[in-house]
Design a protein around this motif. Structure first.
Motif, PDB file in Angstrom:
ATOM      1  N   ALA A  43       0.816  -1.213   0.000  1.00  0.00           N
ATOM      2  CA  ALA A  43       0.000   0.000   0.000  1.00  0.00           C
ATOM      3  C   ALA A  43       0.851   1.265   0.000  1.00  0.00           C
ATOM      4  N   ASN A  44       2.123   1.136   0.382  1.00  0.00           N
ATOM      5  CA  ASN A  44       2.961   2.330   0.516  1.00  0.00           C
ATOM      6  C   ASN A  44       3.226   2.993  -0.831  1.00  0.00           C
ATOM      7  N   ASP A  65       4.215   8.121   0.730  1.00  0.00           N
ATOM      8  CA  ASP A  65       4.165   7.470   2.040  1.00  0.00           C
ATOM      9  C   ASP A  65       5.580   7.138   2.509  1.00  0.00           C
ATOM     10  N   GLN A  66       6.330   6.543   1.599  1.00  0.00           N
ATOM     11  CA  GLN A  66       7.680   6.111   1.981  1.00  0.00           C
ATOM     12  C   GLN A  66       8.521   7.299   2.439  1.00  0.00           C
ATOM     13  N   ALA A 103       7.445  10.141   3.693  1.00  0.00           N
ATOM     14  CA  ALA A 103       6.940  10.633   4.974  1.00  0.00           C
ATOM     15  C   ALA A 103       7.384   9.709   6.105  1.00  0.00           C
ATOM     16  N   MET A 104       7.373   8.439   5.843  1.00  0.00           N
ATOM     17  CA  MET A 104       7.754   7.470   6.885  1.00  0.00           C
ATOM     18  C   MET A 104       9.246   7.559   7.176  1.00  0.00           C
ATOM     19  N   ALA A 156       9.838  10.519   9.325  1.00  0.00           N
ATOM     20  CA  ALA A 156       9.446  10.283  10.726  1.00  0.00           C
ATOM     21  C   ALA A 156      10.474   9.426  11.452  1.00  0.00           C
ATOM     22  N   LEU A 193      15.717   4.161   2.154  1.00  0.00           N
ATOM     23  CA  LEU A 193      15.380   2.785   2.522  1.00  0.00           C
ATOM     24  C   LEU A 193      16.650   2.013   2.854  1.00  0.00           C
TER      25      LEU A 193
END
Lengths: 453, 487
Positions: A5-6, A10-11, A13-14, A17, A23
């Protein structure tokens, strides 16, 4: 990537955080020199359509009961599976859940396991059942290990040669390094003679394993064998075909101490050997020595009836190296299938399956015995399987041509396990086989036998 | 609305004379049963199974199913279990007739498609492991461990060595020492450091020429990759031992690093975790193992071989340990693993690992302000938080939190494992969850921590039952339904 779903956003933002730049940085724990510096050497990804075509093609290159007539058995059986079983077992709430570590979130599974355990005790006539093991063979090996601690005899275990050869191989593997003597008692007439068993028993023998009906389909003299075993102070372990219990006496009624079974017949497809269902039931006094998950009934804090995993101090996650076995989970989904199957059939349905299999097998045996060159190997009562002797050296061509010319999976050759039966094959008949199919089998073998002789 | 009538026990719903299935009349001659079987073998009556009509069976089990949480219905961050999405396509494909309705003793020539699939899977698993040979036979991870340990025994025996010890870290799954015991080994525990890694001094102290195997889970059960692995492997190899890798946590390193490359000699896969096989309410799984070439001769029989484009089952392996189960293996689970690997390809598998680790680290970043995470700011595919301080300050335990999470619509993390962390909550989100789900989980946890302890003790409030009496279940075991005695 259909299951992720990412999104790229999203990646980002994650990672932000987390406080990581990339990655790759998340894998900093893995030293650079240990990382794979290339892509895995695997075929490229397939879309669902391509994958469906690919597996469809592999399936088409594999014979199945959809296009061949199956007279193979020997522990894996082509019994009919009512649609109810697949319909319920394919509910995601069942098959995508896991071991009920949180009973409040798993009452569906836990109640089904409790029902399964009850059905197995009803079927076998035993006091208690666990919530299942891997398969019949490993269940048999586990049962024999149980007899060691239950009798505190660590000298000898006895198994009849008429027990499924792969069960005996598994037992052999499990015992290999434990310093226990495994004695195999011959069964020249197709069954175990009580006198031969008596001669093999000594006061260091913990357990005896007998199969009913045995690997050749023959019925053993269970009451006599149980008595001989008990007289020597050993435990009587029985491997049964659960379908046969629609007709035959229950092991609990002739003195079995532990009962094991391959539960595949109870509503699961043959699936080229697995996953299957290891059934195990025993007398009350051995329950704390039993391996595997056990479900128990209790009440919640409001007094409501409910179910939990219980007697867990036997198990590896508590006892580690002192556990009764290393087994972790059960075969939950297949225990569920057996539960649905038995609930759907009920006593009359199970009896009909057993009776139809029995009658059709006897019809088939009569037809094959009348074929010139073929004969029945054993002169013993049998249930749904029987051993056929062919002219010397002809088992292979007979079975091969029956398959190639007539689409018949006619039997399992026995020479791999029993050199003295190198000219024999085992034929199995379930309720699914029709008279027409049996007649075709007899005609095909008759025709081929005449050709190849 | 919950239907509690239909979820009575099957036996309570039973009524004599009902049935759910009828079979055709015999199309062969019927003669009295006594003529076919001796009377002494026949039961007087069929077993006393319950009697139900088909619709009642369906309604019963359908209603039971609604009492479960599952991956299809809920976020299920059960640490160490890798509760990822189970693709629907795999269910349909595993049900194809040439997969599901195949007898294990069919002749090889009738099995070419399926054997091609299984041969392919052997090769893919060897490549992913960085090892040379694979056995697909073991029925579960625990049986894979046992199988590999038996392979090790056979290997050492062949070399004229007897090594009675298996070393296991204290953070390992309970199956590791239990498998070692079943293979006839004495299992010796190796301590972990406070950071959750193998204590090298303790390993050195316990490692000697009696050591057969060191079993290591890497990434470990805390979700940490033990970077000392190369050094550990060198130590063990120098002492003449083998490294076994418990592959429970392979999801974190697919395509990133390979056990064979970092020193493992043998390992098992959990296809029901890493390769998305459904967990089935507690099985079936599968436990294929991969080993180095020098161990290959000892693998169980049969293995799939290819000769000139023809596939066959090879039983002629004189040094094999034999079998650990009947027939080929858990084919149905293996077909799903094959479908999963083919769906992803090399890059896709790597992205699974990346997103599993990303999701875990992201959730860690959201949770660590709520509950201490002793291992620090980074993890691989899972992490372990502790409620030890919460218990001290507020009297609420890890179990209380777990129960309350159910009320918020989340399955609980694994609690009280690993044993090396007090009041542990082991959280593994997997790659198939969205950021929104992870945010909602963290928000629920924050909300729960602000609730009074008394409320937590009462949780869960919304589930069909709450806080079953497990002591009673164990002390007065009721393990089957029995009819009420007639007065």
């Amino acid at each position: 990537m259909p299951y992720l779903a990412n999104t790229a956003e999203d990646q980002q933002a994650m990672l932000m955080a987390i406080g990581a730049g990339s990655l790759d940085e998340l894998f900093a724990q893995v030293p650079a020199e240990l990382r794979l510096q290339r892509s895995l050497n695997l075929p490229p990804a397939l879309t669902e359509l391509e994958l469906t075509q690919h597996l469809g093609e592999l399936s088409a290159r594999t014979a199945s009961t959809a296009d061949k007539v199956c007279f193979l058995g020997a522990g894996s059986y082509d019994h009919f599976i009512p649609a109810v079983v697949d319909a319920i077992a394919s509910r995601g709430e069942f098959y995508t859940s896991y071991t009920p570590y949180q009973p409040e979130a798993s009452q569906g599974n836990l109640q089904a396991f409790f029902e399964y355990q009850t059905l197995i005790t009803q079927l076998t006539g035993m006091d208690v059942s666990n919530a299942s093991l891997y398969d019949g063979a490993s269940a048999a090996a586990e049962a024999m290990l149980m007899t060691l601690t239950a009798t505190k005899r660590y000298g000898r275990l006895i198994v009849a040669r008429s027990v499924h050869p792969e069960y005996r191989q598994v037992l052999d593997t499990y015992l290999e390094h434990l310093g226990i003597e495994l004695v195999t008692v011959g069964t020249p007439g197709g069954t175990l003679a009580p006198a031969d068993l008596a001669a093999a028993l000594n006061n260091e023998t913990a357990g005896v394993l007998v199969q009913q009906p045995n690997f050749f389909g023959c019925l053993e003299e269970m009451a006599e064998l149980a008595e001989v075993t008990h007289r020597a102070g050993a435990l009587f372990v029985v491997a049964v075909d659960p379908i046969s219990l629609g007709l035959l006496r229950r092991p609990g009624d002739y003195g079995a101490d532990i009962v094991v079974a391959e539960g595949q017949s109870l509503g699961s497809p043959m699936s080229f050997g697995g996953p299957y269902l290891g059934i195990m039931a025993c007398r009350e006094e051995f329950v704390r020595r039993m391996p595997g998950r056990i479900t128990g009934q209790t009440v919640d804090r409001h007094g409501r009836r409910c179910w939990v995993l219980t007697l867990q101090t036997r198990e590896q996650h508590i006892r580690r190296e002192k556990a009764t076995s290393n087994i972790c989970t059960n075969q939950g989904l297949f225990a569920l299938r057996a539960c649905i199957y038995l609930a759907t059939l009920g006593p009359q349905g199970l009896r009909e399956v057993a009776e139809l299999s029995l009658r059709k097998a006897h019809y088939a045996a009569d037809r094959l015995a009348a074929v010139d060159g073929l004969s029945l190997e054993f002169d013993r009562p049998y249930f749904k399987e029987f051993v056929v002797r062919a002219p010397r050296g002809l088992v292979e061509p007979l079975l091969e041509r029956a398959y190639r010319d007539d689409g018949l999976l006619a039997g399992v050759p026995l020479g791999r396990w029993y050199p003295e039966l190198a000219d024999c094959f085992l034929v199995t008949v379930t309720e699914k086989r029709t008279r027409g199919e049996i007649d075709r089998l007899a005609e095909s073998l008759s025709h081929i036998a005449a050709l190849v002789r | 609305m919950r239907n509690t009538r239909s979820t009575q026990l099957l036996f309570e719903l039973s009524k004599p004379g009902r049935r759910g299935v009828c079979f055709p009349a015999a199309d062969v001659p019927t003669q009295p049963l006594e003529r076919l079987l001796p009377k002494s073998a026949l039961a007087d009556a069929p077993p006393p199974l319950p009697e139900l009509a088909e619709p009642e069976v369906v309604r019963h089990f359908t209603n039971l199913s609604t009492l479960n949480m599952s991956v299809d219905t809920h976020f299920y961050p059960l640490g160490s279990c890798t509760m990822k999405y189970n693709p629907k396509r795999n269910e349909r494909l595993a049900a194809l007739p040439g997969m599901a309705h195949v007898h294990p003793y069919q002749p090889d020539e009738s099995l070419q498609g399926l054997l091609a699939l299984l041969f392919g899977l052997q090769q893919y698993l060897a490549e992913i492991a960085g090892l040379d040979a694979v056995s697909l036979q073991p029925a579960a991870g625990a049986q894979g461990e046992l199988t590999a340990l038996l392979v090790a025994v056979a290997y050492f025996k062949d070399r004229g060595e007897r090594r009675p010890h298996v070393l296991v870290p204290d953070s390992a799954h309970g199956t590791n020492p239990a498998s070692a015991a079943m293979a006839g080994f004495e299992s010796i525990t190796v301590r972990s450091t406070p950071a959750g890694l193998v204590d090298l001094d303790d390993l050195r102290a316990k490692l000697d020429d009696q050591t057969a195997v060191f079993m290591i889970t890497n990434p470990n059960t805390l979700g940490m990759f033990d970077a000392q692995i190369r050094e550990i492997a060198d130590l063990v190899h120098k002492a003449g031992g083998l490294i076994y890798l418990d592959g429970a946590n392979m999801n974190a390193i697919l395509g990133i690093a390979r056990p064979g490359d970092f020193g493992a000699d043998m390992m098992h896969f959990n296809p029901h975790k890493t390769f998305s096989g459904p967990h089935g309410g507690g099985g079936p799984g599968a436990g294929p193992i991969a080993v180095r070439a020098k161990l290959a001769p000892y693998l169980p029989v049969p293995v799939v071989v290819e000769r000139d484009g023809h596939y066959a089952l090879d039983y002629e392996r004189p040094k094999s340990i034999g079998r650990v189960r009947s027939f080929f293996g858990n084919t149905g689970v293996l077909v799903r693993a094959y479908a999963y690997i083919r769906t992803h390809g090399p890059d896709g598998l790597r992205r699974i690992a990346e997103n599993a680790v990303l999701n875990a680290n992201y959730l860690l970043s959201q949770v660590k302000g709520l509950l201490p995470v002793p291992q620090g700011d980074r993890c691989m595919h899972e992490f372990v938080a502790t409620a030890a301080r919460l218990k001290q300050e507020k009297g609420a335990t890890a179990m209380d939190l777990a129960k309350r999470l159910l009320d918020y619509g989340f399955h609980a993390p694994t609690v009280y494992f690993p044993l090396t962390v007090r009041e542990s909550l082991m959280i593994e989100p997997t790659e198939t969850e969205s950021k929104e789900t992870l945010d909602a989980f963290a928000a629920a946890l924050a909300q729960i921590l602000s609730e009074p302890a008394a409320a937590l003790h009462d949780a869960p409030l919304t589930t069909p039952i709450s806080r079953p009496d497990e002591v009673r279940a164990a002390r007065q075991p009721v393990l089957r339904w029995q009819p009420e005695p007639v007065e």
